[in-house]
Design an enzyme around this catalytic site. Structure first.
Site, PDB file in Angstrom:
ATOM      1  N   ASP A   1       0.773  -0.819   0.086  1.00  0.00           N
ATOM      2  CA  ASP A   1       0.177   0.362  -0.248  1.00  0.00           C
ATOM      3  C   ASP A   1       1.289   1.145   0.109  1.00  0.00           C
ATOM      4  O   ASP A   1       0.926   1.949   0.847  1.00  0.00           O
ATOM      5  CB  ASP A   1      -0.940   0.150   1.232  1.00  0.00           C
ATOM      6  CG  ASP A   1      -1.768  -0.852   1.291  1.00  0.00           C
ATOM      7  OD1 ASP A   1      -2.441  -1.657   0.156  1.00  0.00           O
ATOM      8  OD2 ASP A   1      -2.382  -1.547   2.391  1.00  0.00           O
TER       9      ASP A   1
ATOM     10  N   LYS B   1      -0.031  -8.194  -2.560  1.00  0.00           N
ATOM     11  CA  LYS B   1      -1.329  -7.314  -2.990  1.00  0.00           C
ATOM     12  C   LYS B   1      -0.922  -5.673  -3.367  1.00  0.00           C
ATOM     13  O   LYS B   1      -0.639  -4.905  -3.215  1.00  0.00           O
ATOM     14  CB  LYS B   1      -1.643  -7.141  -1.358  1.00  0.00           C
ATOM     15  CG  LYS B   1      -3.551  -6.753  -2.329  1.00  0.00           C
ATOM     16  CD  LYS B   1      -4.454  -6.880  -0.761  1.00  0.00           C
ATOM     17  CE  LYS B   1      -4.633  -5.731  -0.294  1.00  0.00           C
ATOM     18  NZ  LYS B   1      -4.528  -4.378  -0.534  1.00  0.00           N
TER      19      LYS B   1
ATOM     20  N   ASP C   1      -5.767  -6.296  -6.062  1.00  0.00           N
ATOM     21  CA  ASP C   1      -7.001  -5.897  -5.247  1.00  0.00           C
ATOM     22  C   ASP C   1      -7.855  -4.647  -6.149  1.00  0.00           C
ATOM     23  O   ASP C   1      -7.340  -3.778  -5.527  1.00  0.00           O
ATOM     24  CB  ASP C   1      -6.399  -5.520  -3.998  1.00  0.00           C
ATOM     25  CG  ASP C   1      -7.868  -5.531  -2.525  1.00  0.00           C
ATOM     26  OD1 ASP C   1      -8.365  -5.632  -3.422  1.00  0.00           O
ATOM     27  OD2 ASP C   1      -6.815  -4.999  -1.908  1.00  0.00           O
ATOM     28  N   LEU C   2      -8.660  -4.993  -7.270  1.00  0.00           N
ATOM     29  CA  LEU C   2      -9.249  -3.122  -7.622  1.00  0.00           C
ATOM     30  C   LEU C   2     -10.947  -3.072  -6.992  1.00  0.00           C
ATOM     31  O   LEU C   2     -11.119  -2.794  -7.744  1.00  0.00           O
ATOM     32  CB  LEU C   2      -8.942  -3.110  -8.756  1.00  0.00           C
ATOM     33  CG  LEU C   2      -7.652  -2.748  -9.455  1.00  0.00           C
ATOM     34  CD1 LEU C   2      -6.993  -2.902 -11.062  1.00  0.00           C
ATOM     35  CD2 LEU C   2      -6.615  -1.654  -8.579  1.00  0.00           C
ATOM     36  N   LYS C   3     -11.112  -4.106  -6.608  1.00  0.00           N
ATOM     37  CA  LYS C   3     -11.977  -4.259  -6.043  1.00  0.00           C
ATOM     38  C   LYS C   3     -13.433  -4.047  -7.669  1.00  0.00           C
ATOM     39  O   LYS C   3     -14.185  -2.784  -6.942  1.00  0.00           O
ATOM     40  CB  LYS C   3     -12.411  -3.700  -4.887  1.00  0.00           C
ATOM     41  CG  LYS C   3     -11.798  -4.083  -3.369  1.00  0.00           C
ATOM     42  CD  LYS C   3     -12.260  -3.202  -2.731  1.00  0.00           C
ATOM     43  CE  LYS C   3     -11.344  -3.785  -1.136  1.00  0.00           C
ATOM     44  NZ  LYS C   3      -9.469  -3.619  -1.471  1.00  0.00           N
TER      45      LYS C   3
ATOM     46  N   ASP D   1     -19.411  -2.867 -11.088  1.00  0.00           N
ATOM     47  CA  ASP D   1     -19.551  -2.418 -12.103  1.00  0.00           C
ATOM     48  C   ASP D   1     -21.371  -2.610 -13.291  1.00  0.00           C
ATOM     49  O   ASP D   1     -21.188  -4.178 -12.264  1.00  0.00           O
ATOM     50  CB  ASP D   1     -19.213  -1.652 -13.696  1.00  0.00           C
ATOM     51  CG  ASP D   1     -19.861  -0.558 -13.828  1.00  0.00           C
ATOM     52  OD1 ASP D   1     -21.028   0.174 -14.151  1.00  0.00           O
ATOM     53  OD2 ASP D   1     -19.278   0.144 -13.999  1.00  0.00           O
ATOM     54  N   ILE D   2     -21.707  -2.789 -14.415  1.00  0.00           N
ATOM     55  CA  ILE D   2     -22.709  -3.853 -14.834  1.00  0.00           C
ATOM     56  C   ILE D   2     -21.939  -4.628 -15.139  1.00  0.00           C
ATOM     57  O   ILE D   2     -20.809  -4.496 -15.461  1.00  0.00           O
ATOM     58  CB  ILE D   2     -23.594  -2.752 -15.329  1.00  0.00           C
ATOM     59  CG1 ILE D   2     -22.244  -2.417 -17.382  1.00  0.00           C
ATOM     60  CG2 ILE D   2     -23.999  -1.573 -15.585  1.00  0.00           C
ATOM     61  CD1 ILE D   2     -22.654  -1.987 -17.992  1.00  0.00           C
ATOM     62  N   PRO D   3     -22.611  -5.524 -15.374  1.00  0.00           N
ATOM     63  CA  PRO D   3     -21.930  -6.970 -15.981  1.00  0.00           C
ATOM     64  C   PRO D   3     -21.105  -7.076 -17.218  1.00  0.00           C
ATOM     65  O   PRO D   3     -20.216  -7.295 -16.725  1.00  0.00           O
ATOM     66  CB  PRO D   3     -23.165  -8.134 -15.801  1.00  0.00           C
ATOM     67  CG  PRO D   3     -23.839  -7.624 -15.024  1.00  0.00           C
ATOM     68  CD  PRO D   3     -24.340  -6.293 -15.030  1.00  0.00           C
ATOM     69  N   ASN D   4     -20.776  -6.791 -17.938  1.00  0.00           N
ATOM     70  CA  ASN D   4     -20.657  -6.765 -19.465  1.00  0.00           C
ATOM     71  C   ASN D   4     -19.454  -5.575 -19.254  1.00  0.00           C
ATOM     72  O   ASN D   4     -17.758  -6.011 -19.634  1.00  0.00           O
ATOM     73  CB  ASN D   4     -20.974  -5.959 -20.356  1.00  0.00           C
ATOM     74  CG  ASN D   4     -22.244  -7.232 -21.115  1.00  0.00           C
ATOM     75  OD1 ASN D   4     -21.888  -8.479 -21.018  1.00  0.00           O
ATOM     76  ND2 ASN D   4     -22.857  -7.136 -21.880  1.00  0.00           N
TER      77      ASN D   4
ATOM     78  N   THR E   1     -13.382  -5.260   5.927  1.00  0.00           N
ATOM     79  CA  THR E   1     -12.996  -5.447   7.388  1.00  0.00           C
ATOM     80  C   THR E   1     -12.673  -4.433   7.790  1.00  0.00           C
ATOM     81  O   THR E   1     -13.341  -4.266   9.004  1.00  0.00           O
ATOM     82  CB  THR E   1     -11.299  -6.549   7.343  1.00  0.00           C
ATOM     83  OG1 THR E   1     -10.702  -5.916   6.571  1.00  0.00           O
ATOM     84  CG2 THR E   1     -11.842  -7.729   6.949  1.00  0.00           C
TER      85      THR E   1
ATOM     86  N   ARG F   1      -3.403  -9.347  12.365  1.00  0.00           N
ATOM     87  CA  ARG F   1      -2.953  -8.174  12.997  1.00  0.00           C
ATOM     88  C   ARG F   1      -2.061  -8.659  13.967  1.00  0.00           C
ATOM     89  O   ARG F   1      -2.906 -10.184  14.916  1.00  0.00           O
ATOM     90  CB  ARG F   1      -4.023  -7.751  13.777  1.00  0.00           C
ATOM     91  CG  ARG F   1      -4.247  -6.049  13.211  1.00  0.00           C
ATOM     92  CD  ARG F   1      -3.396  -5.305  12.922  1.00  0.00           C
ATOM     93  NE  ARG F   1      -3.482  -3.652  11.461  1.00  0.00           N
ATOM     94  CZ  ARG F   1      -4.076  -4.110   9.998  1.00  0.00           C
ATOM     95  NH1 ARG F   1      -3.441  -5.585   9.367  1.00  0.00           N
ATOM     96  NH2 ARG F   1      -3.948  -3.432   9.956  1.00  0.00           N
TER      97      ARG F   1
ATOM     98  N   GLN G   1      -8.746  -0.844  10.658  1.00  0.00           N
ATOM     99  CA  GLN G   1      -9.378  -2.612  10.848  1.00  0.00           C
ATOM    100  C   GLN G   1     -10.630  -2.610  12.510  1.00  0.00           C
ATOM    101  O   GLN G   1     -10.068  -2.237  12.847  1.00  0.00           O
ATOM    102  CB  GLN G   1      -8.594  -3.463  10.635  1.00  0.00           C
ATOM    103  CG  GLN G   1      -7.198  -3.610   9.414  1.00  0.00           C
ATOM    104  CD  GLN G   1      -8.068  -3.787   8.182  1.00  0.00           C
ATOM    105  OE1 GLN G   1      -9.029  -4.240   8.127  1.00  0.00           O
ATOM    106  NE2 GLN G   1      -7.497  -3.936   6.949  1.00  0.00           N
TER     107      GLN G   1
ATOM    108  N   GLY H   1      -0.329  -6.247   5.785  1.00  0.00           N
ATOM    109  CA  GLY H   1       0.407  -4.625   5.355  1.00  0.00           C
ATOM    110  C   GLY H   1       1.154  -3.625   5.961  1.00  0.00           C
ATOM    111  O   GLY H   1       2.254  -4.368   6.343  1.00  0.00           O
ATOM    112  N   ARG H   2      -0.130  -3.093   7.196  1.00  0.00           N
ATOM    113  CA  ARG H   2       1.320  -2.550   8.268  1.00  0.00           C
ATOM    114  C   ARG H   2       2.171  -3.353   9.113  1.00  0.00           C
ATOM    115  O   ARG H   2       3.229  -2.746   9.633  1.00  0.00           O
ATOM    116  CB  ARG H   2       0.267  -0.835   9.038  1.00  0.00           C
ATOM    117  CG  ARG H   2       0.000  -0.368   8.147  1.00  0.00           C
ATOM    118  CD  ARG H   2      -1.291   1.026   8.427  1.00  0.00           C
ATOM    119  NE  ARG H   2      -2.540   0.009   7.669  1.00  0.00           N
ATOM    120  CZ  ARG H   2      -3.099   0.687   7.689  1.00  0.00           C
ATOM    121  NH1 ARG H   2      -3.792   2.405   8.072  1.00  0.00           N
ATOM    122  NH2 ARG H   2      -4.135   0.356   7.333  1.00  0.00           N
TER     123      ARG H   2
END
Length: 238
Positions: free
Chosen positions: A11, A33, A60-62, A65-68, A124, A186, A195, A215-216
């Site tokens: 990150d 990640k 990890d771009l999450k 949106d609409i399916p297509n 989380t 953690r 978190q 991460g941290r």
């Protein structure tokens, strides 16, 4: 050989910081990640560089949106060579199924290994107060996480991202072949930061997690390599 169950979150927004940490961790860590902060700052070159170093990448771009649109976005991202991609389960069954089907079709067409596709359940960072304010008072958070996991499995996805607190029930409901990726890890003595639903590394693995995203507690440690080694030591016999 490094334990692939540990995924270190990069990150950062600076490529030099990425290289410094990856080089410092060396062969202790093989999985990283790449999230929004880093990808939006430096772009695809960071994935290319990590792969050139023999590392695995959870991109990890999450997508949500609409399916297509999501399916097309994933097919574009697949060309970068990431090992895991993800979408939000809240996008619904049709979105997830369209994404999974198109991703596998495109991989077969290109003659490449299809990356694993997993779904975000509930972040989380969301605590009970957030959950109530989102209008979900009538549905327990843990119950909704499991619903999302089962929906993702039904849609043909490989697994989910969930807090370690829901891992045991997801494992019971979705079986041993379903991937569970758990942020919110953690080690003892670490700060909670932003978190809310967290766990110790060993507890998360015992409860069914396949991968721990950290991460941290590693990035901010006085000795990041030792911090990673401590986590690996904690889970080595599990």
């Amino acid at each position: 050989m490094a334990d692939e169950r540990l995924i270190v979150a990069l990150d950062f927004h600076n490529f030099d910081d990425v290289k410094n940490l990856v080089n410092e961790l060396g062969d202790t860590v093989v999985y990283y990640k790449v999230g929004m902060e880093l990808f939006y700052s430096v772009g695809a070159q960071v994935v290319d560089w990590l792969k050139s170093q023999g590392k695995k990448v959870f991109l990890d771009l999450k997508l949500n949106d609409i399916p297509n649109t999501v399916a097309g976005g994933l097919c574009s991202l697949m060309t970068l060579g990431a090992d895991i991609l993800n979408v939000h389960a809240s996008g619904g069954y049709t979105m997830m199924k369209t994404a999974a089907d198109r991703l596998h079709e495109e991989a077969a067409k290109r003659g490449i290994i299809c990356p694993k596709l997993i779904a975000i359940t509930v972040l989380t960072s969301v605590d009970q107060n957030d959950w109530n304010n989102m209008g979900y008072r009538e549905i327990p958070m843990a119950e909704q996480v499991v619903r999302f996991a089962k929906l993702a499995q039904f849609a043909g996805l490989d697994g989910v991202v969930s807090s370690p607190q829901e891992s045991r029930v997801i494992r019971e409901q979705c079986g041993n072949d379903f991937l569970i990726v758990t942020p919110g890890i953690r080690p003892a003595g670490s700060d909670i930061d932003d978190q809310s639903r967290i766990s110790l590394p060993s507890y998360a693995i015992r409860d069914g997690a396949n991968y721990l995203v950290v991460g941290r507690p590693i990035r901010s440690a006085e000795n990041p390599k030792q911090a990673a080694l401590d986590i690996l030591e904690e889970i080595k016999d599990l």
